[in-house]
Design an enzyme around this catalytic site. Structure first.
Site, short mmCIF file in Angstrom:
data_model
loop_
_atom_site.label_atom_id
_atom_site.label_comp_id
_atom_site.label_asym_id
_atom_site.label_seq_id
_atom_site.Cartn_x
_atom_site.Cartn_y
_atom_site.Cartn_z
N HIS B 139 0.85 -1.22 0.00
CA HIS B 139 0.00 0.00 0.00
C HIS B 139 0.87 1.25 0.00
O HIS B 139 0.70 2.17 -0.83
CB HIS B 139 -0.90 -0.03 1.23
CG HIS B 139 -1.71 1.22 1.44
ND1 HIS B 139 -3.03 1.32 1.03
CD2 HIS B 139 -1.41 2.41 1.99
CE1 HIS B 139 -3.50 2.53 1.33
NE2 HIS B 139 -2.53 3.21 1.92
N GLU B 140 1.83 1.32 0.92
CA GLU B 140 2.65 2.54 1.05
C GLU B 140 3.54 2.72 -0.19
O GLU B 140 3.76 3.86 -0.64
CB GLU B 140 3.49 2.48 2.32
CG GLU B 140 2.70 2.35 3.60
CD GLU B 140 1.68 3.48 3.83
OE1 GLU B 140 0.67 3.24 4.50
OE2 GLU B 140 1.89 4.58 3.27
#
Lengths: 171, 425
Positions: B139-140
């Site tokens: 995600h990051e």
């Protein structure tokens, strides 16, 4: 496994100061909405890099740097009003709360109900939900429609092939 | 250098060749270096576990985009594009303080850093408890690459953490989002083929299965036709999946399949190997006493080598071998080269649209059971050979003529390289 030194593990019990504040009332909810960009867009990237530049300025006394960092925290974004009355009664916060509820597929009540609090307290990414992202929601919906067309075509082709494809589903 | 990078990124997009989602920025280079910062190791997982999870997370983005990620623990920090680290509360000189256990578990800065809140209970992929470090990392990294939060069920870019009961993957729309910023994966292949195998069901019935494979240098992908994507976790090294054949640079795969013959061959250079599909390895010696590898000139008299590519045409029981601008036909029943060959490829397989033809040096040719068609590959394009169905729709089309070229990436999606350092993950 976390290291512990006392037999009862008490020294690895997280002190309350290490626990994230729970969203329980309108005041904490208001801060949440501000922090993640639902009241007005958060300029995420420029702020970080400015910090890094000033942080690199070795001539500054550590105290100055600390004050700089203090300056930079986003929690200070509040508009300076007193929070004693229900801050979510303000139109812009009510609107922000509705946008939040819409983005997270919650009933759009404009009220800080349990379902909304539960979502606000979920583990989440710290990057703010910028306004543009919300527009994104709409975009992706249109995109997904296109995708279905493609899928139909694929399903049709697959049906034509009289062979079955054995594949390993998991990585 | 960061200013320059940002400037270039923005400048490039303003020139319009890197379209973006609602003004997101993108890296302007395809090989990005990353490092888990020494001061930022987590106290919960071993360093090897942390680095493994990040290597896998970066690889997953490589598998769906033209970007390659390389872990670099030696260059000066200014040369590192993406820096990752763990911290609690006030951490790593970051302007955004972590809030302790619960709620905010990580954040990322576009084109730059990723910070993980070490007060969270991060776990390795094999552990179903806690917060999956792999999922948070993917995600990051999405943010660092320029993706915003996306509120779509199934998107890896959803802001809230959704526990996953089984392995997660980057889905179709997230792939399109990152490809909007960085373009699609494209590139030539060494060989493309459908591998057919016979299997017996529990009831003893013989079932015929096929899978489509794309070979490039020393790695390959299995393409799941049904799902319009490669198998999760591909590419993998040829050596890992195919036994007894050369580990790179395969020129052609040919499956001769008649009532009498069912033989699978791999070609490279002046030699060829026969593959035993049942035991999934190359023959050292086949049932006719032929020892492998064999010279192509021995097994296919009259055919030159090395070849560019070859395919077996079930319609006329011939193997067509391609070399430079010529094509040779070999009759498998008579076991001899067909008279009248070689011919120019442009003569044997004429272009439907003048000048829209690969001319010479094909990369690959294969008969696809999914599309019931023969395809020629060269560079990033493919040409479809007119089949019976096409002729029914348009009787003016000449037999074996080539329809106009199309992008390979528009029909076979997300066949993406990964950095060689993570090929064997």
């Amino acid at each position: 496994e976390k290291l512990f030194h006392s037999r009862d593990h008490s020294d690895i019990e997280l002190p309350t100061s290490h626990r994230a504040e729970v969203i329980v009332d309108e005041v904490t909810a208001k801060q949440f909405l501000e922090k993640y960009g639902f009241t007005n867009p958060v300029k995420w990237d420029e702020k970080h890099y400015e910090q890094e530049e000033s942080f690199i300025d070795a001539n500054r006394a550590p105290k100055d740097i600390l004050s700089l960092i203090q300056e930079g925290t986003f929690a200070s974004r509040s508009s300076g009003e007193s929070d004693a009355e229900n801050p979510l009664q303000k139109p812009q916060y009510m609107k922000a709360l509705k946008e939040f509820q819409k983005a997270y597929n919650l009933p759009i009540t404009g009220v800080l109900d349990d379902a909304t609090k539960a979502v606000m307290n979920k583990p989440r990414c710290g990057v703010p939900d910028k306004k543009a992202d919300l527009n994104n929601t709409i975009d992706n919906t249109t995109t997904s429609i296109t995708n279905e067309t493609l899928d139909n075509r694929t399903a049709q082709v697959e049906r034509q092939a009289s062979y079955s494809a054995g594949t390993r589903q998991k990585r | 250098s960061l200013e320059m990078l940002l400037f270039r990124g923005r400048k490039k997009r303003s020139e319009g060749d890197t379209p973006s989602i609602s003004g997101q920025m993108a890296f302007s280079k395809t090989v990005l270096k990353w490092r888990l910062i020494g001061e930022g190791y987590s106290s919960q997982l071993s360093i090897d576990d942390q680095r493994y999870v990040f290597r896998l997370a970066f690889r997953m983005w490589s598998e769906v985009s033209p970007l390659l990620f390389e872990e670099d623990n030696t260059s000066p920090l200014s040369m590192i594009d993406i820096r990752l680290g763990f911290g609690t509360g006030r951490h790593l000189g970051c302007a955004q303080t972590f809030d302790g256990a619960g709620r905010e578990f990580a954040h990322a800065w576009q084109l730059g850093d990723i910070h993980f809140d070490d007060d969270e209970h991060f776990t390795a992929p094999s552990n179903d408890n806690g917060i999956s470090l792999l999922k948070v990392a993917v995600h990051e990294i999405g943010h660092v690459l320029g993706l915003p939060h996306i509120y779509r069920t199934g998107s890896i870019m959803q802001p809230s953490y959704i526990p996953q009961n089984s392995g997660f993957e980057i889905d179709w729309l997230d792939r399109k989002s990152v490809q909007e910023l960085y373009g699609k994966c494209a590139g030539p292949f060494n060989a493309v083929f459908d591998w057919v195998r016979k299997e017996r069901t529990v009831y003893g019935e013989v079932v015929v299965r096929f899978n489509t494979y794309f070979f490039r240098k020393n790695w390959y992908w299995l393409y799941e036709n049904r799902n319009n994507r490669t198998r999760y976790g591909d590419p993998i090294a040829i050596q890992v999946g195919w036994h007894g054949i050369p580990s790179d640079g395969i020129d052609a795969f040919v499956h001769v399949w008649t009532w009498r013959i069912d033989a699978t061959y791999f070609f490279k250079g002046t030699q060829y190997w026969r593959y035993d599909s049942d035991s999934d390895q190359a023959y050292a010696e086949d049932s006719e006493g032929n020892k492998y590898p064999r010279l192509i000139s021995e097994g296919f008299p009259g055919i030159p080598s090395p070849i560019n590519t070859a395919f077996y045409d079930r319609r006329d029981y011939r193997v067509y071998f391609f070399k430079d601008s010529l094509v040779y036909a070999f009759d498998v029943n008579k076991n001899q080269k067909v008279n009248g060959f070689p011919q120019l490829i442009t003569d044997a397989f004429p272009a439907v649209i003048p000048n829209d033809h690969p001319i010479s040096n094909l990369d690959a040719a294969f008969f696809s059971y999914s599309y019931n068609s023969i395809f020629f590959f060269k560079g990033t394009y493919f040409w479809k050979v007119v089949n019976d169905r096409d002729k029914q729709l348009n009787s003016s089309l000449a037999y074996n003529s080539l329809l106009p070229r199309q992008n390979i990436g528009d029909q076979w999606f997300d066949i993406c390289n990964v950095h060689s350092s993570v090929l064997r993950m």
